[in-house]
Structures are given as structure tokens and as C-alpha cells.
Design an enzyme around this catalytic site. Structure first.
Site, PDB file in Angstrom:
ATOM      1  N   TYR A  92      25.801  79.636  90.773  1.00  0.00           N
ATOM      2  CA  TYR A  92      25.340  79.004  92.013  1.00  0.00           C
ATOM      3  C   TYR A  92      26.240  79.394  93.184  1.00  0.00           C
ATOM      4  O   TYR A  92      25.781  79.533  94.319  1.00  0.00           O
ATOM      5  CB  TYR A  92      25.323  77.483  91.854  1.00  0.00           C
ATOM      6  N   TRP A 147      12.743  64.762  92.187  1.00  0.00           N
ATOM      7  CA  TRP A 147      11.986  65.338  91.083  1.00  0.00           C
ATOM      8  C   TRP A 147      10.750  64.459  90.857  1.00  0.00           C
ATOM      9  O   TRP A 147      10.803  63.241  91.046  1.00  0.00           O
ATOM     10  CB  TRP A 147      12.829  65.365  89.808  1.00  0.00           C
ATOM     11  N   THR A 194      19.021  63.669  90.874  1.00  0.00           N
ATOM     12  CA  THR A 194      19.259  64.774  89.954  1.00  0.00           C
ATOM     13  C   THR A 194      18.835  64.440  88.529  1.00  0.00           C
ATOM     14  O   THR A 194      18.778  63.280  88.129  1.00  0.00           O
ATOM     15  CB  THR A 194      20.749  65.158  89.940  1.00  0.00           C
ATOM     16  N   VAL A 195      18.526  65.495  87.786  1.00  0.00           N
ATOM     17  CA  VAL A 195      18.311  65.412  86.349  1.00  0.00           C
ATOM     18  C   VAL A 195      19.455  66.150  85.671  1.00  0.00           C
ATOM     19  O   VAL A 195      20.010  67.091  86.251  1.00  0.00           O
ATOM     20  CB  VAL A 195      16.953  66.039  85.938  1.00  0.00           C
ATOM     21  N   CYS A 232      16.012  72.888  84.543  1.00  0.00           N
ATOM     22  CA  CYS A 232      17.390  72.632  84.960  1.00  0.00           C
ATOM     23  C   CYS A 232      18.381  72.873  83.817  1.00  0.00           C
ATOM     24  O   CYS A 232      18.235  72.285  82.744  1.00  0.00           O
ATOM     25  CB  CYS A 232      17.487  71.183  85.445  1.00  0.00           C
TER      26      CYS A 232
END
Length: 333
Positions: free
Chosen positions: A175, A77, A111-112, A44
Site C-alpha cells: 500500500y 462496506w 473496516t473489515v 480484503c
């Protein structure tokens, strides 16, 4: 899980947990050595920033780190790189467990990067933009000797301005191309991205770094997108006016940073490609991961030293990467 925007133009959800870990603990979470765990995935780009800044500032000894695998399911995740698929410190198999521990009805994305309070097992924050700024400004008592000034007071306004444009136009711009749901949305996103890359190229043609004469937060934010450009964004996200390696100024700039301790030694090209090509099944339904491109050219001479500047200013580079945190040699350039 569908990533392509059904309405045409991709719009990122930016509703993060904004709790902060600060020197004065005003949000209930004071800076304390050994209390928190930074959870990341090398794949990521947002998480990669925190890995870089933690290493540059020398926070390894006070802030532990946990690595998720390169892929995730629709839900979370996961810690599939660890023995038994369980994080050895948090004792959980899924990052979502830490979010639900604090917010039982949490419905946003998992999220990370995320920072977890080890004693309670609860997530503190996943506000990636603020995390690295706080590393620079709130964790100063624990910076290593010779740590660089990544967010110096006198340059903050300019860093913020440049970083905001990098975020909207480049970090998120790739993105916007990849997840566009219509030809018109893609065409608009593609042109918008490369206008920004041309602006950055012009800015960097005669100066080594984005703001001032040393590496700052702005450089960290741009680097993680550039590192993924040729392996992923050029093909998978159709950002294909040019490869990074065909944009002379940005390519030399990216190699300069890559060869600087704390940057390239955090990049795992294998995991990066696995993440995008396997997870985004609506873009790549076969989940075939491409073998290319050849990455050895990241180590070629860049000649950016002639522009002056010193990467760490009056400070020093970080030491060797800690055992257990190193990118496998076969995954690097």
C-alpha cells in the site's frame, strides 16, 4: 474518494476498536457460541486472514460469517451480495450501521474484518491483528478436534517479531507503494518492500514455514498479501521489480499454502481484482478490471514437502468448506 497520499508518503490509520472477545469476558464480551457474527469481504487481505483462521480452527459452527461485496463507497462496506442488499442475520444494508449502533458519533473508517454482537447489533471490534490471535487463544474450548496450533506459547515471541516485520514491510508495504503521492516516496517504498521480500525469500529457502515446522499465524499474515501480488499489487500498485511468479522461493511457498486446505479455498480472485481496480478511482479512473493474469499456475507442483515439516503438526486439515461459504469455482484458480 482519494487514496493517494497528498503529502507524498502513505501513512495507514491504525486506530481500531480494541475491545476484545475473551474467555473471561473482561471487556464485557465473553466467548459464546452463536452470539457473534464475523463480517468480512473476500477482497480484503486483512479480512481474508480471519476467514482462513476461522476455517483452520473449525469455528464455523460457533461464529457466523457475513460477506460484504468486493466494493464499497466512501461511507461503508455494504452487503450487496445478499438478497435485497441486507445481511440476513444483522438485518442491515451497511456495516456502518453496526458501528453507529455502538458509537453514534463514530468518525473513523468502517473496516473489515469486524465482529458484531448479534443480540445488540453493535460492533465489538475491528482490530484485525488481535482478532485472529484471540481466535487461537480465547476460543480454544470451541476449536475443532485436530485444530492446528497457530500461535503456540513457545513460539509467540518469534511469531510476533516476524509478523510485525511482515506487517510493516510487506502487508502495508504494498500500500505504501500504491498510495505514494510522489516519485521519491514511491521509490523509497518500492525498494523497502523488495528488501523485505528478499529477506523472506532467504528465510524460506531452507525451511518450509516462517516459524517452526508447522503453519502459524505468521504464515497466514504473509499469505494474503502474496495471493494478491500478481493479480493486483504488481500492476495496480506498481510493485513491479518482479512478479511473485518470478521469485522462485516465495512463489513455491505461496503455492504450498494455497494448496493447503483452509488457504486457497478462501481466495476469490475475481472479487480481489474488482475491489482494487474499481474502488481506487484515483489510481484507476477508468475502473477497468484486467482479465489477467492466468491463475492456473497456482495449482502446479511446489516441491516444498522435501523441506520437511507438517502443515498441521499433529493435527488434521479442516474438512470441506461449508455450503454458502464456498468461493465460486469460476472465481478460483
Amino acid at each position: 474518494m482519494s487514496y493517494v497520499a497528498s503529502g507524498g508518503e502513505f501513512d495507514r490509520d491504525t486506530d481500531y476498536i480494541t475491545t476484545r472477545i475473551t474467555a473471561d469476558g473482561r471487556d464485557g464480551y465473553p466467548v459464546e457460541p452463536g452470539r457473534y457474527r464475523l463480517v468480512v469481504a473476500r477482497a480484503c487481505p486483512w479480512a481474508n486472514r480471519t476467514i482462513i483462521v476461522r476455517r483452520l480452527l473449525g469455528l464455523e459452527g460457533v461464529l457466523s460469517i457475513g460477506f460484504c461485496g468486493p466494493t464499497h463507497d466512501e461511507d461503508s462496506w455494504t452487503f450487496d451480495l445478499d438478497p435485497g442488499g441486507v445481511d440476513p442475520v444483522l438485518k442491515i444494508p451497511r456495516l456502518k450501521d453496526a458501528f453507529l449502533k455502538r458509537f453514534p458519533d463514530y468518525e473513523k473508517g468502517i473496516t473489515v474484518p469486524a465482529i458484531v454482537d448479534e443480540p445488540t447489533g453493535q460492533v465489538v471490534t475491528n482490530d484485525f491483528a488481535q482478532i485472529t490471535l484471540d481466535f487461537s487463544t480465547e476460543w480454544t474450548d470451541h476449536h475443532r478436534d485436530g485444530a492446528p496450533q497457530l500461535y503456540p506459547q513457545e513460539l509467540r515471541d518469534e511469531i510476533d517479531e516476524v509478523a510485525q516485520r511482515i506487517y510493516t514491510e510487506v502487508n502495508n508495504g504494498v500500500y505504501r507503494c500504491g498510495f505514494a503521492g510522489s516519485q521519491a516516496a514511491y521509490d523509497k517504498a518500492h525498494d523497502r518492500l523488495f528488501r523485505a521480500l528478499d529477506w523472506l525469500s532467504d528465510r524460506l529457502e531452507n525451511q518450509r514455514y516462517l516459524v517452526g515446522d508447522t503453519i502459524t499465524e505468521a504464515d497466514v499474515r504473509l499469505f494474503t498479501t502474496l495471493a494478491r501480488f500478481d493479480p493486483v499489487y504488481h500492476g495496480h500498485f506498481k510493485c513491479n521489480r518482479q512478479k511473485l511468479s518470478e521469485m522462485p522461493v516465495l512463489w513455491a511457498y505461496a503455492r504450498d499454502l494455497f494448496q493447503t486446505p483452509g488457504f486457497g479455498d478462501t481466495v476469490d480472485f475475481v472479487q480481489i481484482k474488482q475491489h482494487y481496480y474499481i474502488v481506487h478511482t484515483d489510481i484507476n479512473p477508468t475502473q477497468i478490471v484486467p482479465k489477467g493474469p492466468d491463475l492456473a499456475n497456482w495449482l502446479t507442483a511446489h516441491d516444498r514437502e522435501q523441506l520437511g515439516g507438517k502443515p498441521f503438526g499433529d493435527g488434521t486439515p479442516p474438512g470441506s468448506t461449508r455450503e454458502g461459504e464456498r468461493v465460486p469455482a469460476e472465481h478460483a484458480a
